[in-house]
Design an enzyme around this catalytic site. Structure first.
Site: not given
Ligand code: APR
Length: 308
Positions: A12, A81, A87, A94, A119, A174
């Site tokens: 993000g 993960r 995944r 998720n 994922n 995927h």
């Molecule tokens: N609403 C908004 N954000 C949320 C929620 C929610 N209900 N639940 C979790 N989050 C946020 C977390 O706080 C975190 O900041 O989602 C974000 C996920 O970020 P990361 O853990 O850094 O994961 P990232 O590497 O960005 O990957 C996100 O994409 O490729 C896929 O497998 C990966 O499922 C994962 C997703």
């Protein structure tokens, strides 16, 4: 134009930065449930706007209502993960998150197009479609562009040519059962089989299937984030600029490739409204069998989501 990024984690944050650098979205919303995280990232990026020469307005927020009126929404919210996880292990954690967010999007941004990155990607895209109630073309998952990009990269390394000289195609779910399609893979139009033996191709393809795992093993703390962000952003632009971009994405299938009620990585055209068309191509018997195996796995995941 307004883009909203749901999840302000690794992917993000990079998405917000890419959007600011690109200067085409007037409004960029970065939303997360963690207090301070989206605000901090949005502020950090905003400090560079005068140097970038960007007039985009970034807002980091914990209020989901800020996504109201978005043209395109990229969803990365959820858990990534860790080493030794597949995944699919993320399914229920998720699913709960995607279910809540989908319900919010339905009410707050009913005209948006959703690009799902969370994922297990194909199953989460299916759930997003169900929860938003959107027509299937307005929800699309980001995977095939990335998996095909990984195939291009590993081939480019092997051949000592630029990755941009290589057009590669990976279809299917995927996961480690994705299907690299050799006869649609070429070096500036020349068939890949002119350059590599079947054995060498097999080795490259095994690496492609495990490419996400390879990054994960090196990072230890989370999964790939630069390349997923680049691909999801590229898809968003193709949609808002009505590019008719031919690419691979996780699309809803209603009979194409003999599959129904499933999101699956297939060639498609992206433009205004999301997925304009799913492209069907001729495949060998071996490829069809591999795709069917991959589809079986996704169907099982989707079955587990019917009551979420
Ligand atoms: N609403 C908004 N954000 C949320 C929620 C929610 N209900 N639940 C979790 N989050 C946020 C977390 O706080 C975190 O900041 O989602 C974000 C996920 O970020 P990361 O853990 O850094 O994961 P990232 O590497 O960005 O990957 C996100 O994409 O490729 C896929 O497998 C990966 O499922 C994962 C997703």
């Amino acid at each position: 134009m307004k883009i909203s990024l749901i999840g302000a984690g690794q992917i993000g944050g990079i998405l917000a930065f890419l959007a600011a650098l690109d200067r085409v979205f007037s409004e960029i919303i970065l939303y997360d449930v963690v207090e301070g995280l989206p605000q901090g990232k949005a502020l950090d990026i905003s400090h560079s706007l005068s140097v970038i020469g960007s007039s985009s307005r970034l807002k980091g927020t914990n209020e989901i209502s800020e996504i109201t009126g978005s043209d395109v929404i990229i969803i990365t919210a959820g858990v990534a993960r860790k080493p030794n996880m597949s995944r699919d292990d993320l399914l229920f954690t998720n699913a709960k998150i995607i279910s809540d967010i989908g319900t919010q999007i339905k009410h707050l941004a009913p005209d948006s197009i959703c690009i799902v990155v969370t994922n297990p990607l194909d199953a989460m895209s299916w759930l997003m479609m169900k929860k938003t109630g959107f027509q299937s073309n307005r929800v699309v998952g980001m995977a095939g562009m990335l998996d095909s990009g990984r195939y291009s990269f590993y081939l480019s390394e092997k051949l000592g040519v630029s990755p941009v000289s290589i057009e590669a195609l990976v279809l299917g779910g995927h996961g480690d059962d994705m299907v690299p399609v050799r006869h649609c893979t070429n070096v500036n139009g020349l068939p890949i089989s002119n350059f590599l033996s079947d054995d060498d191709l097999e080795k490259v393809e095994d690496r492609v299937k495990n490419a996400g795992g390879e990054v994960l093993k090196l990072l230890q703390t989370g999964s790939a984030f630069f390349s997923p962000a680049v691909c999801a952003y590229r898809m968003a632009k193709a949609i808002v600029f009505d590019e008719n971009l031919a690419t691979v994405a996780s699309c809803y299938l209603n009979g194409e490739y003999g599959l129904t009620d499933i999101f699956f990585g297939v060639p498609c055209i992206l433009g205004k409204g999301g997925v304009k068309k799913v492209l069907e191509i001729n495949l060998s018997e071996r490829e069809i069998n591999q795709l069917n195996l991959s589809a079986e796995r996704i169907k099982k995941l989707i079955e587990q989501l019917r009551n979420v």
